[in-house]
Design a protein around this motif. Sequence first.
Motif, short mmCIF file in Angstrom:
data_model
loop_
_atom_site.label_atom_id
_atom_site.label_comp_id
_atom_site.label_asym_id
_atom_site.label_seq_id
_atom_site.Cartn_x
_atom_site.Cartn_y
_atom_site.Cartn_z
N GLU A 127 -6.54 9.08 2.84
CA GLU A 127 -7.26 8.18 3.74
C GLU A 127 -8.59 7.56 2.77
O GLU A 127 -8.87 6.51 2.83
N VAL A 128 -9.02 8.59 1.72
CA VAL A 128 -10.20 8.17 1.07
C VAL A 128 -9.38 7.18 0.16
O VAL A 128 -10.18 5.93 -0.33
N PRO A 158 -6.47 21.08 -10.55
CA PRO A 158 -5.83 21.41 -9.27
C PRO A 158 -6.04 20.75 -7.96
O PRO A 158 -5.98 21.22 -6.96
N MET A 159 -6.54 19.28 -8.15
CA MET A 159 -6.63 18.60 -6.96
C MET A 159 -5.51 18.44 -6.07
O MET A 159 -4.44 18.38 -6.60
N GLU A 160 -5.44 18.78 -4.84
CA GLU A 160 -4.19 18.71 -3.99
C GLU A 160 -4.29 17.31 -3.22
O GLU A 160 -5.36 16.52 -3.04
N TRP A 161 -3.19 16.93 -3.17
CA TRP A 161 -2.85 15.40 -2.50
C TRP A 161 -2.70 15.88 -0.86
O TRP A 161 -2.01 16.79 -0.48
N THR A 162 -3.79 15.70 -0.04
CA THR A 162 -3.94 15.64 1.17
C THR A 162 -3.87 14.42 2.17
O THR A 162 -4.41 13.39 1.61
N PRO A 163 -3.54 14.53 3.40
CA PRO A 163 -3.55 13.31 4.19
C PRO A 163 -5.26 12.98 4.08
O PRO A 163 -5.24 11.52 4.24
N GLN A 208 0.90 -1.34 0.04
CA GLN A 208 0.15 0.00 -0.03
C GLN A 208 0.65 1.21 0.16
O GLN A 208 0.51 2.34 -0.61
N ASP A 209 2.03 1.17 0.72
CA ASP A 209 2.97 2.28 0.70
C ASP A 209 3.43 2.95 -0.68
O ASP A 209 3.06 4.08 -1.15
N GLU A 210 3.80 1.74 -1.20
CA GLU A 210 4.29 2.12 -2.67
C GLU A 210 3.28 2.70 -3.64
O GLU A 210 3.41 3.56 -4.35
N LEU A 211 1.92 2.02 -3.68
CA LEU A 211 0.83 2.11 -4.31
C LEU A 211 0.48 3.88 -3.99
O LEU A 211 0.16 4.61 -4.93
N LEU A 212 0.35 4.13 -2.83
CA LEU A 212 -0.10 5.71 -2.38
C LEU A 212 1.01 6.56 -3.08
O LEU A 212 0.72 7.57 -3.53
N GLN A 213 2.41 6.12 -3.04
CA GLN A 213 3.22 7.19 -3.80
C GLN A 213 2.97 7.38 -5.28
O GLN A 213 3.09 8.23 -5.71
N HIS A 214 2.62 6.27 -6.06
CA HIS A 214 2.33 6.15 -7.26
C HIS A 214 1.02 7.24 -7.63
O HIS A 214 0.92 7.85 -8.55
N VAL A 215 0.20 6.94 -6.77
CA VAL A 215 -1.20 7.61 -6.71
C VAL A 215 -1.03 9.08 -6.72
O VAL A 215 -1.69 9.93 -7.21
N GLU A 216 -0.06 9.41 -5.62
CA GLU A 216 0.30 10.90 -5.02
C GLU A 216 0.66 11.59 -6.47
O GLU A 216 0.33 12.58 -6.66
N LEU A 217 1.82 10.91 -6.95
CA LEU A 217 2.60 11.29 -8.16
C LEU A 217 1.53 11.59 -9.35
O LEU A 217 1.47 12.64 -10.16
N HIS A 218 0.62 10.62 -9.66
CA HIS A 218 -0.30 10.84 -10.68
C HIS A 218 -1.48 11.80 -10.11
O HIS A 218 -1.72 12.58 -11.05
N THR A 219 -1.75 11.99 -9.12
CA THR A 219 -2.73 12.92 -8.62
C THR A 219 -2.11 14.32 -9.00
O THR A 219 -2.79 15.35 -9.40
N ARG A 220 -1.17 14.54 -8.47
CA ARG A 220 -0.33 15.97 -8.61
C ARG A 220 -0.23 16.40 -10.14
O ARG A 220 -0.08 17.41 -10.47
#
Length: 58
Positions: free
Chosen positions: A49-50, A40-45, A23-35
């Motif tokens: 969680e969502v 203008p969606m922001e990656w927030t804590p 999950q940690d690595e997956l979230l890193q990929h999703v964060e980069l993609h989101t940004r």
Amino acid sequence: MTVSIRCADFNNDCPAQFTAPDQDELLQHVELHTRSAHQPMEWTPELAEVVKTHVKQV
């Protein structure tokens, strides 16, 4: 435990999907993609969680 997620899981038409060994690595990929792809969606804590609630084991 391999995990995956798709942008389509969030009711949008983005074809992106991600698979990672944990999950940690997956979230890193999703964060980069989101940004990069969903400005203008922001990656927030809170968003992280969502996202975690949509992660699936594969």
